[in-house]
Every structure is written in C-alpha cells, then in structure tokens.
Scaffold this motif. Structure first.
Motif, mmCIF file in Angstrom:
data_model
loop_
_atom_site.group_PDB
_atom_site.id
_atom_site.type_symbol
_atom_site.label_atom_id
_atom_site.label_comp_id
_atom_site.label_asym_id
_atom_site.label_seq_id
_atom_site.Cartn_x
_atom_site.Cartn_y
_atom_site.Cartn_z
ATOM 1 N N VAL A 226 45.016 5.539 -7.092
ATOM 2 C CA VAL A 226 44.987 5.871 -5.667
ATOM 3 C C VAL A 226 45.680 4.753 -4.901
ATOM 4 O O VAL A 226 45.344 3.579 -5.045
ATOM 5 C CB VAL A 226 43.539 6.034 -5.149
ATOM 6 N N ASN A 227 46.665 5.117 -4.102
ATOM 7 C CA ASN A 227 47.435 4.155 -3.320
ATOM 8 C C ASN A 227 47.140 4.350 -1.834
ATOM 9 O O ASN A 227 46.932 5.474 -1.367
ATOM 10 C CB ASN A 227 48.934 4.371 -3.549
ATOM 11 N N TYR A 228 47.148 3.254 -1.074
ATOM 12 C CA TYR A 228 46.793 3.284 0.334
ATOM 13 C C TYR A 228 47.956 2.773 1.180
ATOM 14 O O TYR A 228 48.596 1.787 0.831
ATOM 15 C CB TYR A 228 45.568 2.411 0.602
ATOM 16 N N ASN A 229 48.165 3.446 2.310
ATOM 17 C CA ASN A 229 49.153 2.991 3.267
ATOM 18 C C ASN A 229 48.605 1.752 3.988
ATOM 19 O O ASN A 229 47.583 1.849 4.666
ATOM 20 C CB ASN A 229 49.445 4.101 4.283
ATOM 21 N N GLY B 183 47.651 16.776 -13.657
ATOM 22 C CA GLY B 183 48.632 17.560 -12.909
ATOM 23 C C GLY B 183 48.056 18.779 -12.226
ATOM 24 O O GLY B 183 48.730 19.401 -11.396
ATOM 25 N N PHE B 184 46.815 19.156 -12.561
ATOM 26 C CA PHE B 184 46.181 20.296 -11.892
ATOM 27 C C PHE B 184 45.783 19.888 -10.476
ATOM 28 O O PHE B 184 45.205 18.825 -10.264
ATOM 29 C CB PHE B 184 44.948 20.759 -12.681
ATOM 30 N N LYS B 185 46.063 20.757 -9.509
ATOM 31 C CA LYS B 185 45.786 20.431 -8.109
ATOM 32 C C LYS B 185 44.974 21.530 -7.443
ATOM 33 O O LYS B 185 45.091 22.709 -7.781
ATOM 34 C CB LYS B 185 47.089 20.231 -7.325
ATOM 35 N N ILE B 186 44.154 21.124 -6.490
ATOM 36 C CA ILE B 186 43.467 22.041 -5.594
ATOM 37 C C ILE B 186 43.896 21.644 -4.186
ATOM 38 O O ILE B 186 43.562 20.555 -3.721
ATOM 39 C CB ILE B 186 41.938 21.952 -5.751
ATOM 40 N N SER B 187 44.674 22.506 -3.566
ATOM 41 C CA SER B 187 45.321 22.168 -2.295
ATOM 42 C C SER B 187 46.156 20.897 -2.503
ATOM 43 O O SER B 187 46.996 20.842 -3.403
ATOM 44 C CB SER B 187 44.285 21.983 -1.189
ATOM 45 N N GLU B 188 45.907 19.870 -1.702
ATOM 46 C CA GLU B 188 46.674 18.636 -1.806
ATOM 47 C C GLU B 188 46.101 17.659 -2.832
ATOM 48 O O GLU B 188 46.715 16.621 -3.099
ATOM 49 C CB GLU B 188 46.699 17.929 -0.438
ATOM 50 N N LEU B 189 44.956 18.004 -3.419
ATOM 51 C CA LEU B 189 44.229 17.027 -4.219
ATOM 52 C C LEU B 189 44.334 17.295 -5.713
ATOM 53 O O LEU B 189 44.289 18.451 -6.156
ATOM 54 C CB LEU B 189 42.749 17.015 -3.830
ATOM 55 N N PRO B 190 44.427 16.243 -6.513
ATOM 56 C CA PRO B 190 44.306 16.394 -7.963
ATOM 57 C C PRO B 190 42.925 16.932 -8.308
ATOM 58 O O PRO B 190 41.933 16.634 -7.628
ATOM 59 C CB PRO B 190 44.477 14.964 -8.493
ATOM 60 N N PHE B 191 42.850 17.719 -9.349
ATOM 61 C CA PHE B 191 41.574 18.268 -9.809
ATOM 62 C C PHE B 191 40.563 17.159 -10.054
ATOM 63 O O PHE B 191 39.368 17.297 -9.740
ATOM 64 C CB PHE B 191 41.820 19.061 -11.096
ATOM 65 N N GLU B 192 41.032 16.029 -10.580
ATOM 66 C CA GLU B 192 40.144 14.908 -10.869
ATOM 67 C C GLU B 192 39.508 14.335 -9.609
ATOM 68 O O GLU B 192 38.367 13.869 -9.633
ATOM 69 C CB GLU B 192 40.918 13.797 -11.598
ATOM 70 N N GLU B 193 40.241 14.370 -8.506
ATOM 71 C CA GLU B 193 39.707 13.865 -7.248
ATOM 72 C C GLU B 193 38.578 14.761 -6.752
ATOM 73 O O GLU B 193 37.593 14.270 -6.185
ATOM 74 C CB GLU B 193 40.827 13.787 -6.197
ATOM 75 N N VAL B 194 38.699 16.058 -6.951
ATOM 76 C CA VAL B 194 37.627 16.984 -6.579
ATOM 77 C C VAL B 194 36.386 16.723 -7.431
ATOM 78 O O VAL B 194 35.259 16.702 -6.926
ATOM 79 C CB VAL B 194 38.101 18.444 -6.720
ATOM 80 N N LEU B 195 36.588 16.490 -8.728
ATOM 81 C CA LEU B 195 35.461 16.168 -9.616
ATOM 82 C C LEU B 195 34.757 14.884 -9.186
ATOM 83 O O LEU B 195 33.547 14.740 -9.377
ATOM 84 C CB LEU B 195 35.950 16.012 -11.057
ATOM 85 N N TRP C 289 47.608 8.337 -1.327
ATOM 86 C CA TRP C 289 48.266 9.288 -2.217
ATOM 87 C C TRP C 289 47.940 8.904 -3.651
ATOM 88 O O TRP C 289 47.363 7.856 -3.922
ATOM 89 C CB TRP C 289 49.786 9.313 -1.976
ATOM 90 N N PHE C 290 48.314 9.782 -4.602
ATOM 91 C CA PHE C 290 47.881 9.648 -5.984
ATOM 92 C C PHE C 290 49.063 9.475 -6.929
ATOM 93 O O PHE C 290 50.131 10.048 -6.719
ATOM 94 C CB PHE C 290 47.060 10.878 -6.401
ATOM 95 N N ASN C 291 48.837 8.681 -7.945
ATOM 96 C CA ASN C 291 49.848 8.419 -8.966
ATOM 97 C C ASN C 291 49.628 9.388 -10.130
ATOM 98 O O ASN C 291 48.669 9.255 -10.890
ATOM 99 C CB ASN C 291 49.727 6.976 -9.455
ATOM 100 N N TYR C 292 50.533 10.357 -10.268
ATOM 101 C CA TYR C 292 50.312 11.443 -11.219
ATOM 102 C C TYR C 292 50.565 11.057 -12.670
ATOM 103 O O TYR C 292 50.336 11.872 -13.560
ATOM 104 C CB TYR C 292 51.144 12.671 -10.812
ATOM 105 N N ARG C 293 50.974 9.850 -12.937
ATOM 106 C CA ARG C 293 51.080 9.428 -14.330
ATOM 107 C C ARG C 293 49.692 9.315 -14.968
ATOM 108 O O ARG C 293 49.551 9.336 -16.183
ATOM 109 C CB ARG C 293 51.835 8.104 -14.454
ATOM 110 N N TYR C 294 48.637 9.170 -14.117
ATOM 111 C CA TYR C 294 47.271 9.035 -14.611
ATOM 112 C C TYR C 294 46.462 10.317 -14.440
ATOM 113 O O TYR C 294 45.254 10.315 -14.595
ATOM 114 C CB TYR C 294 46.558 7.897 -13.872
ATOM 115 N N LEU C 295 47.134 11.425 -14.104
ATOM 116 C CA LEU C 295 46.450 12.681 -13.798
ATOM 117 C C LEU C 295 46.985 13.811 -14.658
ATOM 118 O O LEU C 295 48.131 13.780 -15.119
ATOM 119 C CB LEU C 295 46.654 13.026 -12.323
#
Length: 235
Positions: free
Chosen positions: A187-190, A68-80, A60-66
């Motif tokens: 990015v955090n991992y279980n 806030g724009f999302k595409i489905s479940e993902l931050p826009f930055e992750e798609v980039l 999952w993602f820490n939105y303090r560093y993002l």
C-alpha cells in the motif's frame, strides 16, 4: 509467491484466532453470526472510504503482491482485510474480557473519551489540508462522542487498552503492508495527503483508522450478539 503476499498476510492474521474460536473454554464460534453481521456492516462503510481514497490517489496498491482480482477499485485482498483484521481484534477483546477484569470507572472513561475526542478534533483541524489525516481524526473524534455519549457504551477505555495490547500485531501486519521487509510497499500513500510521521513504515493515521474501525466492530458485534442471546432465551 509474490502475488499471494497480501492474501497470506490476511490468512496468517486470522488463522490462529479462528482455530482457538472453537476452544471449549472460549466458544467464540457460537458468535460467528454476530461477528459476520458486524464486520459486513462496518466494512461497507470503510470499503466505501477506501474506494474513494483510492480513486482520488490518496493511496494505491502495488499489484506485484496481489492476485489481481478486484472489487470496484479495490484488490480482493483489501476487502478481506476488513474481515480478517476485525475478526482477530474482536476475538482478542472477547477472550481478554472473558478472563480478565479490565473495566474502567465511569468518570475515568468519561474523562478519557472527552479529552481524546478534543485532541483528535484538534489534530483534524490543524491538518485539514491533509485529507487522510483530517478525515481519520475527525471521524474518530465523532465516533468516540457518538459511542460514549449517544449510544452509552461503557467499554471504550477497556477496548483502548486491548487495542494497545494488540499493537505488536498491528505493527507486524501494517508494517509489511506499508513496506517493512519488502522491496516495495503493498500500500502506497500520497505524501501530500498525510502528516508524514511514520512508525517503521506505517503512517500514524493508520493506527487511528484501525482504532475507529475496531470500536465500531465491537459495538455492532455486541449489539447483534445481545439480540441473538435474547432470541435464544425466548425459544
């Protein structure tokens, strides 16, 4: 500036390679079309993988560093990420392959692919209860076998060496994303879903996840580039 952290990571990953793409001795800009087609095609598969893992809490993602724009479940930055990282890697491969002789002998490459695939499969089966580890190593094993034995590519050994050359950049980018130098990871991992072995703050699975992604980007880049080059010859 914190909300732009991931966005800036993507920017600084790609900007130098992008500028040098226009260098008259490189001319990688002539192949932007082939790269975009390849990165979109491969990126769609990895984005679906990413979405599924995010939905199931594998990471999952820490939105303090993002932003806030999302595409489905993902931050826009992750798609980039699935465009910027492959661009830098494919560009580096293109340059090194252009100016240096890094080809492997066919038998050496066959042995490398076979042994590596077996090792990856063994890791996947041993850690089949760790979903990130299992999926990453299983798919990487299958990808190597398909690329080499079915699709008959002859550059896996060379690509693997170049990927190792890119390791410092990988450690820098993924290190920041997983928390190196930051108060909290982007990015955090279980911990239940991966082995737990890390390089700095980076799960070892990330290295092979990226390896597989770059191999497929290279395959489709050169496929689309070849088609474009042949079309130019017929004009």
């Amino acid at each position: 500036m914190l909300p732009y952290t991931y966005l800036l990571i993507n920017f600084f990953t790609v900007i130098i390679c992008f500028i040098f793409s226009f260098h008259p001795k490189i001319k990688f800009n002539r192949h932007f079309g082939a790269f975009i087609k390849a990165s979109v095609l491969v990126g769609l598969v990895f984005i679906l993988w990413d979405i599924w893992f995010t939905k199931n809490g594998v990471w999952w993602f820490n939105y303090r560093y993002l932003t806030g724009f999302k595409i489905s479940e993902l931050p826009f930055e992750e798609v980039l990420f699935f465009i910027c990282i492959p661009f830098s890697c494919v560009f580096t491969y293109f340059c090194l392959d252009k100016f240096f002789k890094l080809d492997w002998k066919p038998n050496s490459e066959k042995i490398f692919v076979t042994l590596t695939s077996i090792i990856f499969l063994g890791v996947a089966l041993y850690y089949q209860d760790k979903i990130y580890t299992f999926v990453t190593f299983l798919s990487a094993s299958i990808s190597l076998l398909i690329l080499f034995f079915l699709l008959k590519v002859s550059w896996i050994g060379k690509a693997s060496v170049i990927y190792l050359i890119l390791t410092p950049g990988f450690l820098l980018v993924n290190g920041i994303l997983t928390g190196t130098g930051l108060d909290y990871p982007i990015v955090n991992y279980n911990p239940q879903n991966f082995i737990g072995f890390r390089i700095l703050t980076i799960p070892i699975e990330d290295f092979f996840y990226g390896y597989e992604m770059i191999l497929w980007n290279l395959f489709f880049f050169y496929k689309f580039k070849k088609n474009h080059d042949q079309a130019d010859l017929t004009v």
